[in-house]
Design an enzyme around this catalytic site. Structure first.
Site, mmCIF file in Angstrom:
data_model
loop_
_atom_site.group_PDB
_atom_site.id
_atom_site.type_symbol
_atom_site.label_atom_id
_atom_site.label_comp_id
_atom_site.label_asym_id
_atom_site.label_seq_id
_atom_site.Cartn_x
_atom_site.Cartn_y
_atom_site.Cartn_z
ATOM 1 N N HIS B 236 -28.952 50.118 -3.357
ATOM 2 C CA HIS B 236 -28.036 49.536 -2.595
ATOM 3 C C HIS B 236 -28.732 48.725 -1.703
ATOM 4 O O HIS B 236 -29.630 49.137 -1.089
ATOM 5 C CB HIS B 236 -27.317 50.284 -1.857
ATOM 6 C CG HIS B 236 -26.050 49.988 -1.433
ATOM 7 N ND1 HIS B 236 -25.877 49.228 -0.217
ATOM 8 C CD2 HIS B 236 -24.570 50.060 -1.688
ATOM 9 C CE1 HIS B 236 -24.817 48.784 0.095
ATOM 10 N NE2 HIS B 236 -23.970 49.407 -0.864
ATOM 11 N N ARG B 256 -20.129 43.358 4.724
ATOM 12 C CA ARG B 256 -20.306 42.213 4.534
ATOM 13 C C ARG B 256 -18.812 41.691 3.929
ATOM 14 O O ARG B 256 -18.777 40.529 3.952
ATOM 15 C CB ARG B 256 -21.342 42.174 3.363
ATOM 16 C CG ARG B 256 -22.638 42.052 3.783
ATOM 17 C CD ARG B 256 -23.720 42.123 2.579
ATOM 18 N NE ARG B 256 -23.806 43.601 1.863
ATOM 19 C CZ ARG B 256 -24.221 44.117 0.882
ATOM 20 N NH1 ARG B 256 -24.423 43.047 -0.105
ATOM 21 N NH2 ARG B 256 -24.145 45.281 0.399
#
Ligand SMILES: Cc1cc2nc3c(=O)[nH]c(=O)nc-3n(C[C@H](O)[C@H](O)[C@H](O)COP(=O)(O)OP(=O)(O)OC[C@H]3O[C@@H](n4cnc5c(N)ncnc54)[C@H](O)[C@@H]3O)c2cc1C
Ligand code: SF4
Ligand code: SF4
Ligand code: FES
Lengths: 247, 602
Positions: B236, B256
């Site tokens: 990740h 994000r």
């Protein structure tokens, strides 16, 4: 690197003693890191529970210098390390070993609370409509990570051992989440009064203070539930009305 | 004979994360008796940590979304080595599985018209992730747990399974110990479902809990089942990097999705520099458009920060290696900047990302509403796992099923965020259903005592030695080696070195010693977990060597490009006479309808 001394409860169900260990302290460390360091280096059989190490699973509850806390969210730089730091298991439950206590009672209590029972779907595709503002409160309660720190600190359980008669703050929050769920049709007020012992709570708010999820247990969950019990139980008209309307 | 207690169930589910719980609920609904085993307490499984949401093409926020788009997004993300049938079933069934959670009491965030709200996530064309703030996994596991406890499932908490028991070829139960006193338990079952989660603990920097030691993968492997795609590990892109004790803890992609941007030490939004060709058309080419996308403009394309995880992780890696990293070896993830765009930004951030706010406040003394975070890649998820039939989740062994992260197929070379939680409920349900059916059609098998004695003897060895290796030290060395030699960027010579290293670690693992008695002894537990970690590490390494190309979760410095030859098969490992055997399993031809869907969706 600086060292600190930790006094940790060692022992099983029948009793234990506090044993001192040293750990090296580095920047940003939390109590759980110290316990892991001790485990890896000097006491591989030291038992503790943990999973997420980020305050999300509610496994690592303990009493640190007597305060009920999550070990993974308690930074060492918030503790006075010039003194020995004590780490003990939650005291409101029977000890199993070292830092682990037997919390199985909590799982039994939950089963006694009537499950969610939704009204018929609002739309043809089997879905419901709810406004965000109608679920904000329930979502606050559903943040609970079942760390049982509130149960640990509640005097009704801890000092008076009313485990048979009182379900404790965690499960009052759980009941409140069901009762205030916009879709739920079940009524749990009778149980709250008779089986769940809501009357034992005298609103000391100790539970709210220790909740790592900052759930306002007393003001938002317990007091409104108490009001419902009073309303329904002591107001015959309301009781009757309640019988006829869904909720 | 070894002292033990025996339990009997029609269906036995090993693992109580989202997949295991969903499977157990389904199996009880089919009217068979069900046992559910987990290493931790109920409700604490890894699933509880999931943050961002679960992907289901309900189209509540953007009605252009439907199963076809979800299917093609999943295949594109997986670089077309997915099991297409699983990807299809997943895309079609996820919406119903999510709605069912609402009927069981889940309280998702809402749209203005009162429906389940959906958010943007990397690789998903439209807002698709049903969520509850950034604690969706908690909502999922609690909903299943609270529903499940009224279904009559027998739950065995804090019990660890150490091997599967067989009758001929068929899996007929398992051998386990309970953690409190180390007492042995034998579980007899007509069908067994593995739902044991991932393998993240094979690496030093990981978002996974102690439970992620690849137990299910190893149990199935040692019982003779096939594992596939083990080379595909998801790193990740955004784990915490500072302070050291929290290194690896996840920072949700939701940051994000809400407008967070990635910058290097020169203040540059480096993700704009490297947009892969097959995503060019879907990706914004300027900052303005990216912002419009995260604020819901349907005509805008997504910002490059929301490209697939494998790609973002590699870009971050590159920035750091090129000397454009932050002081602690990461890059900046900035959500605070949105105050330039919206009025009550700090409040907005706290409401949308409450646990991220607290996580950084409490663990790093950092206020994400004013200061950028430092982030870097962390081992997160394994795409590979037990090879299963798409419809039934049956493994290659009769009587053995698998679901969730320990099963493989749906994700191909790279998983899209949010596709795991939906995978758990879609295929958990299917595994429960088909295992229950198998259990109705078959009687209990027989288990010979020799199997039990052998397993018990092996388990107790660490107590019989008077001195030996510290299991924690072996685990630590293994994690460091995998991190360095079989990590984000791989090459043959290093991986061969890793195989040597694994052989040595295997020898050490046979000589562990644990002081103290057998009661709740983490040293002993770790010592037993080592076998699983070593098995999956070997499977990862051998599979990664075999795949001489770069694709999704596997990036090879010595073969930096994708090779079409390698899109024709999955790599499988299997135990044959105690040795790990590698093979290539051809991917069946995709039916014309699905091919057409992919073409239509672009
Ligand atoms: C921090 C974080 C955030 C994430 N966020 C998202 C997200 O937003 N969206 C998304 O889709 N995915 C997300 N993921 C991925 C997703 O959470 C996992 O892939 C998923 O939860 C795995 O579920 P599972 O049911 O397969 O297994 P798990 O939840 O890992 O459960 C495994 C179970 O198996 C048991 N078990 C294991 N070994 C044994 C054994 N030997 N004996 C007995 N029991 C055993 C364990 O005790 C546990 O109960 C996230 C992951 C992490 C780490
Ligand atoms: S407020 Fe009530 S439930 Fe909370 S600690 Fe005090 S007595 Fe217990
Ligand atoms: S209400 Fe708070 S203190 Fe109590 S169990 Fe839940 S999270 Fe813990
Ligand atoms: S380890 Fe999960 S809350 Fe501490």
């Amino acid at each position: 690197m600086a060292k600190a001394t930790f006094s940790i409860r060692r022992g099983g169900r029948d009793g234990g003693e506090m044993v001192d260990y040293q750990a090296e302290v580095s920047e940003g460390m939390v109590v759980l890191d110290a316990v892991h360091q001790i485990q890896a280096e000097s006491a591989p059989d030291l038992a503790c529970r943990w999973n997420c190490k980020a305050g999300k699973c509610g496994s690592c509850s303990a009493e640190i210098n007597g305060m009920p806390k999550l070990m993974c969210m308690t930074r060492l730089d918030t503790i006075d390390l010039s003194q020995t730091v004590t780490i003990e298991p939650m005291r409101a439950f029977p000890p199993i070993k070292d830092l682990i206590s037997d919390v199985s009672w909590n799982y039994e209590v939950k089963k006694r609370i009537k499950k969610f029972n939704p009204r018929k779907p609002d739309a043809e595709d089997g879905t419901w409509r709810m406004q965000q503002s109608d679920i904000d409160r329930v979502q606050e309660f559903r943040k609970c990570i079942e760390c049982y720190l509130c149960q640990d600190v509640c005097h009704v359980l801890r000092d008076h051992n009313k485990h048979e008669e009182f379900i404790g703050p965690r499960f009052l929050v759980y009941t409140a989440a069901l009762e205030m769920h916009p879709l739920d049709t079940e009524n749990r007020t009778e149980d709250l009064k008779d089986m769940f012992g809501i009357g034992y709570c005298n609103i000391t708010k100790c539970c709210t203070k220790v909740c790592p999820e900052h759930i306002t247990i007393t003001d938002n969950a317990i007091i409104p539930l108490k009001e419902r019990v009073v309303d329904e139980h002591y107001d015959p008209l309301k009781k009757l009305v309640k019988l006829f309307r869904k909720k | 004979m070894t002292d033990h207690t025996t339990f009997e169930h029609d269906v036995l589910v090993i693992g109580a994360g989202g997949a295991g719980l969903r499977a157990a609920i389904e199996a009880t609904a089919a009217g068979v008796s069900v046992g559910l085993i987990c290493k931790s307490l109920l409700g604490k499984a890894h699933t509880v940590m999931a943050e961002g949401g679960m992907a289901a093409a309900m189209g509540n926020v953007d009605d252009r979304d439907n199963w076809k788009v979800h299917f093609s997004d999943t295949m594109r993300g997986g670089q077309y080595v997915n099991n297409w049938r699983m990807a299809e079933l997943h895309a079609k069934e996820a919406p119903d599985r999510v709605r069912e959670l609402e009927a069981w009491g889940a309280v998702f965030d809402r749209t203005k018209d009162g429906k389940i709200l959906q958010r943007n996530f990397g690789g998903h064309r439209y807002p698709r992730l049903a969520h509850v703030g950034d604690r969706t996994g908690l909502e999922l596991i609690r909903t299943l747990q609270d529903h499940g406890i009224h279904q009559g499932i027998d739950v065995h908490m804090e019990v660890t399974v150490i091997s599967l028991l067989k009758d001929g070829d068929r899996v007929v139960g398992c051998f386990a110990y309970e953690r409190e006193h180390g007492r042995f338990r034998v579980f007899k079952a007509k069908a067994v479902i593995l739902a044991t989660g991932g393998v993240g603990r094979a690496y030093r920097i990981t978002s996974n809990s102690w439970e992620g030691t690849g137990d299910g993968h190893a149990l199935a492997y040692h019982a003779g089942a096939e594992l596939i795609d083990m080379e595909f590990i998801q790193f990740h892109p955004t784990g915490m990097v500072w302070p050291p004790s929290v290194r690896g803890i996840l920072v949700t992609e939701g940051v994000r999705g809400e407008g967070g941007i990635l910058k290097n030490s020169e203040g540059k939004r480096f993700m704009f520099d490297d947009i892969p060709a097959n995503y060019k058309e879907q990706t914004a080419d300027n900052e303005e458009e990216g912002w419009r996308y995260v604020t819901g403009d349907k005509n805008a394309r997504r910002p490059p920060e929301l490209l697939t995880r494998d790609h973002v992780a590699r870009c971050i890696n590159r920035e750091v290696k090129a000397g454009r990293g932050t002081p602690h070896g990461g890059v900046y993830l900035d959500i605070a900047w949105i105050k330039e765009k919206i009025k009550d930004a700090p409040e907005h951030i706290k409401r949308k990302l409450p646990s991220m706010y607290h996580q950084f406040m409490q663990l790093a003394n950092l206020d994400i509403t004013t200061t950028p975070m430092e982030v870097g890649p962390t081992t997160h998820y394994i795409m590979g796992g037990i090879r299963v039939d798409a419809d039934t989740q049956a493994s290659t062994l009769p009587g053995l099923y698998a679901a969730g992260e320990c099963a493989s197929g749906i994700n191909g070379a790279n998983r899209l965020g949010g596709n795991s939680l939906s995978d758990l409920i879609v295929f958990g349900k299917r595994a429960g259903e088909y295992a229950a059916q198998f259990s109705k059609e078959n009687s209990h098998g027989s288990i010979d005592d020799a199997q039990i004695d052998r397993e018990a003897k092996r388990a107790l060895e660490p107590f019989e030695r008077v001195d030996g290796e510290n299991p924690f030290a072996i685990q630590h060395d293994l994690q460091g080696m995998m991190q360095d030699l079989v990590g984000i960027v791989r090459q043959e010579s290093e991986m061969l070195e890793a195989l040597d290293g694994l052989a040595k670690l295997n020898e050490r693992a046979k000589k562990t010693f644990v002081p103290g008695n057998i009661d709740f002894n983490p040293g002993w537990h770790t010592s037993l977990d080592l076998r699983n970690l070593l098995t999956v590490s070997e499977a990862i390494t051998r599979s990664a060597i075999e795949r001489k190309e770069s694709r999704g979760g596997q990036f090879r410095d010595d073969y930096p490009d994708k090779d079409p030859e390698f899109s024709k098969f999955n790599i499988a490992v299997k135990e044959v006479n105690g040795e790990m055997q590698i093979s290539r399993v051809p991917i069946p031809e995709m039916p014309a309808e699905l091919k057409q869907v992919i073409e239509e969706m672009g």
